[in-house]
Design a protein around this motif. Structure first.
Motif, PDB file in Angstrom:
ATOM      1  N   GLN A 183      -0.888  20.588 -22.614  1.00 41.22           N
ATOM      2  CA  GLN A 183      -1.460  19.714 -23.631  1.00 41.22           C
ATOM      3  C   GLN A 183      -2.939  20.027 -23.829  1.00 41.22           C
ATOM      4  O   GLN A 183      -3.436  20.044 -24.948  1.00 41.22           O
ATOM      5  CB  GLN A 183      -1.240  18.262 -23.229  1.00 41.22           C
ATOM      6  CG  GLN A 183      -1.364  17.278 -24.313  1.00 41.22           C
ATOM      7  CD  GLN A 183      -0.382  17.465 -25.462  1.00 41.22           C
ATOM      8  OE1 GLN A 183       0.306  18.455 -25.618  1.00 41.22           O
ATOM      9  NE2 GLN A 183      -0.358  16.498 -26.310  1.00 41.22           N
ATOM     10  N   ALA A 201      -1.036  15.395 -33.681  1.00 36.56           N
ATOM     11  CA  ALA A 201      -0.023  15.174 -32.647  1.00 36.56           C
ATOM     12  C   ALA A 201       1.393  15.201 -33.219  1.00 36.56           C
ATOM     13  O   ALA A 201       2.352  15.440 -32.495  1.00 36.56           O
ATOM     14  CB  ALA A 201      -0.264  13.838 -31.950  1.00 36.56           C
ATOM     15  N   LYS A 202       1.545  14.977 -34.522  1.00 38.29           N
ATOM     16  CA  LYS A 202       2.868  14.979 -35.145  1.00 38.29           C
ATOM     17  C   LYS A 202       3.254  16.339 -35.722  1.00 38.29           C
ATOM     18  O   LYS A 202       4.342  16.490 -36.252  1.00 38.29           O
ATOM     19  CB  LYS A 202       2.925  13.913 -36.238  1.00 38.29           C
ATOM     20  CG  LYS A 202       2.792  12.520 -35.678  1.00 38.29           C
ATOM     21  CD  LYS A 202       2.847  11.490 -36.750  1.00 38.29           C
ATOM     22  CE  LYS A 202       2.701  10.103 -36.133  1.00 38.29           C
ATOM     23  NZ  LYS A 202       2.654   9.075 -37.147  1.00 38.29           N
ATOM     24  N   ALA A 227       6.056  19.833 -31.476  1.00 33.20           N
ATOM     25  CA  ALA A 227       6.980  19.133 -30.558  1.00 33.20           C
ATOM     26  C   ALA A 227       6.202  18.597 -29.360  1.00 33.20           C
ATOM     27  O   ALA A 227       5.205  19.184 -28.937  1.00 33.20           O
ATOM     28  CB  ALA A 227       8.051  20.106 -30.087  1.00 33.20           C
ATOM     29  N   LYS A 228       6.645  17.483 -28.831  1.00 35.52           N
ATOM     30  CA  LYS A 228       5.992  16.885 -27.667  1.00 35.52           C
ATOM     31  C   LYS A 228       6.250  17.749 -26.436  1.00 35.52           C
ATOM     32  O   LYS A 228       7.360  18.235 -26.231  1.00 35.52           O
ATOM     33  CB  LYS A 228       6.533  15.481 -27.405  1.00 35.52           C
ATOM     34  CG  LYS A 228       6.327  14.522 -28.546  1.00 35.52           C
ATOM     35  CD  LYS A 228       4.966  13.908 -28.456  1.00 35.52           C
ATOM     36  CE  LYS A 228       4.787  12.820 -29.475  1.00 35.52           C
ATOM     37  NZ  LYS A 228       3.929  13.139 -30.564  1.00 35.52           N
ATOM     38  N   PRO A 229       5.242  17.936 -25.589  1.00 29.89           N
ATOM     39  CA  PRO A 229       5.441  18.707 -24.357  1.00 29.89           C
ATOM     40  C   PRO A 229       6.259  17.915 -23.349  1.00 29.89           C
ATOM     41  O   PRO A 229       6.358  16.693 -23.446  1.00 29.89           O
ATOM     42  CB  PRO A 229       4.007  18.927 -23.848  1.00 29.89           C
ATOM     43  CG  PRO A 229       3.242  17.795 -24.410  1.00 29.89           C
ATOM     44  CD  PRO A 229       3.873  17.478 -25.747  1.00 29.89           C
ATOM     45  N   LYS A 230       6.827  18.601 -22.381  1.00 28.26           N
ATOM     46  CA  LYS A 230       7.628  17.928 -21.346  1.00 28.26           C
ATOM     47  C   LYS A 230       6.767  16.975 -20.526  1.00 28.26           C
ATOM     48  O   LYS A 230       7.188  15.882 -20.192  1.00 28.26           O
ATOM     49  CB  LYS A 230       8.264  18.968 -20.422  1.00 28.26           C
ATOM     50  CG  LYS A 230       9.327  19.798 -21.092  1.00 28.26           C
ATOM     51  CD  LYS A 230       9.880  20.855 -20.169  1.00 28.26           C
ATOM     52  CE  LYS A 230      10.842  21.730 -20.940  1.00 28.26           C
ATOM     53  NZ  LYS A 230      11.316  22.851 -20.155  1.00 28.26           N
ATOM     54  N   TRP A 245       3.300  14.999 -20.752  1.00 31.97           N
ATOM     55  CA  TRP A 245       2.280  14.645 -21.747  1.00 31.97           C
ATOM     56  C   TRP A 245       0.867  14.944 -21.250  1.00 31.97           C
ATOM     57  O   TRP A 245       0.067  15.541 -21.943  1.00 31.97           O
ATOM     58  CB  TRP A 245       2.411  13.170 -22.114  1.00 31.97           C
ATOM     59  CG  TRP A 245       1.470  12.800 -23.212  1.00 31.97           C
ATOM     60  CD1 TRP A 245       0.367  12.028 -23.113  1.00 31.97           C
ATOM     61  CD2 TRP A 245       1.541  13.207 -24.580  1.00 31.97           C
ATOM     62  NE1 TRP A 245      -0.268  11.919 -24.329  1.00 31.97           N
ATOM     63  CE2 TRP A 245       0.445  12.640 -25.246  1.00 31.97           C
ATOM     64  CE3 TRP A 245       2.428  14.006 -25.305  1.00 31.97           C
ATOM     65  CZ2 TRP A 245       0.205  12.835 -26.596  1.00 31.97           C
ATOM     66  CZ3 TRP A 245       2.185  14.188 -26.655  1.00 31.97           C
ATOM     67  CH2 TRP A 245       1.088  13.609 -27.281  1.00 31.97           C
TER      68      TRP A 245
END
Length: 76
Positions: free
Chosen positions: A35, A21-22, A25-28, A30
Motif C-alpha cells: 500500500q 483508492a477506488k 483493487a484493494k490489497p490483501k 490494507w
C-alpha cells in the motif's frame, strides 16, 4: 504519458474526479508495504504531471492534479 492513460494505467487525467483508492483493487493487507509503494508511485505520477504543466503550459495536467487534490481533501 500514454502509459498513464492506458487501460491498465492509473488514468491520471481521465479519472481525476475518481477517488484514487477506488481506481485499483484493494490489497490483501490494507496497512502493508504494498500500500505504501502504491501511494508513493501515485504521488510521483502527480508530481510528474505538475512538471509537464510547467514545461508545456497545458492546463489539463494542472487541472487533473488539482481535481484529485480536492477529492482527497473532501474525503478526509
Amino acid at each position: 504519458m500514454s502509459q498513464w492513460e492506458s487501460p491498465n494505467g492509473p488514468q491520471l487525467i481521465s479519472k481525476a474526479n475518481v477517488d484514487v483508492a477506488k481506481r485499483f483493487a484493494k490489497p490483501k493487507v490494507w496497512f502493508g508495504w504494498d500500500q505504501g509503494q502504491k501511494a508513493y508511485e501515485m504521488m510521483s505520477c502527480y508530481e510528474g504531471l505538475l512538471e509537464l504543466y510547467r514545461i508545456t503550459g497545458k492546463n489539463k495536467y494542472r487541472e487533473a492534479v488539482g481535481q484529485t487534490g480536492r477529492i482527497l481533501r473532501i474525503l478526509r
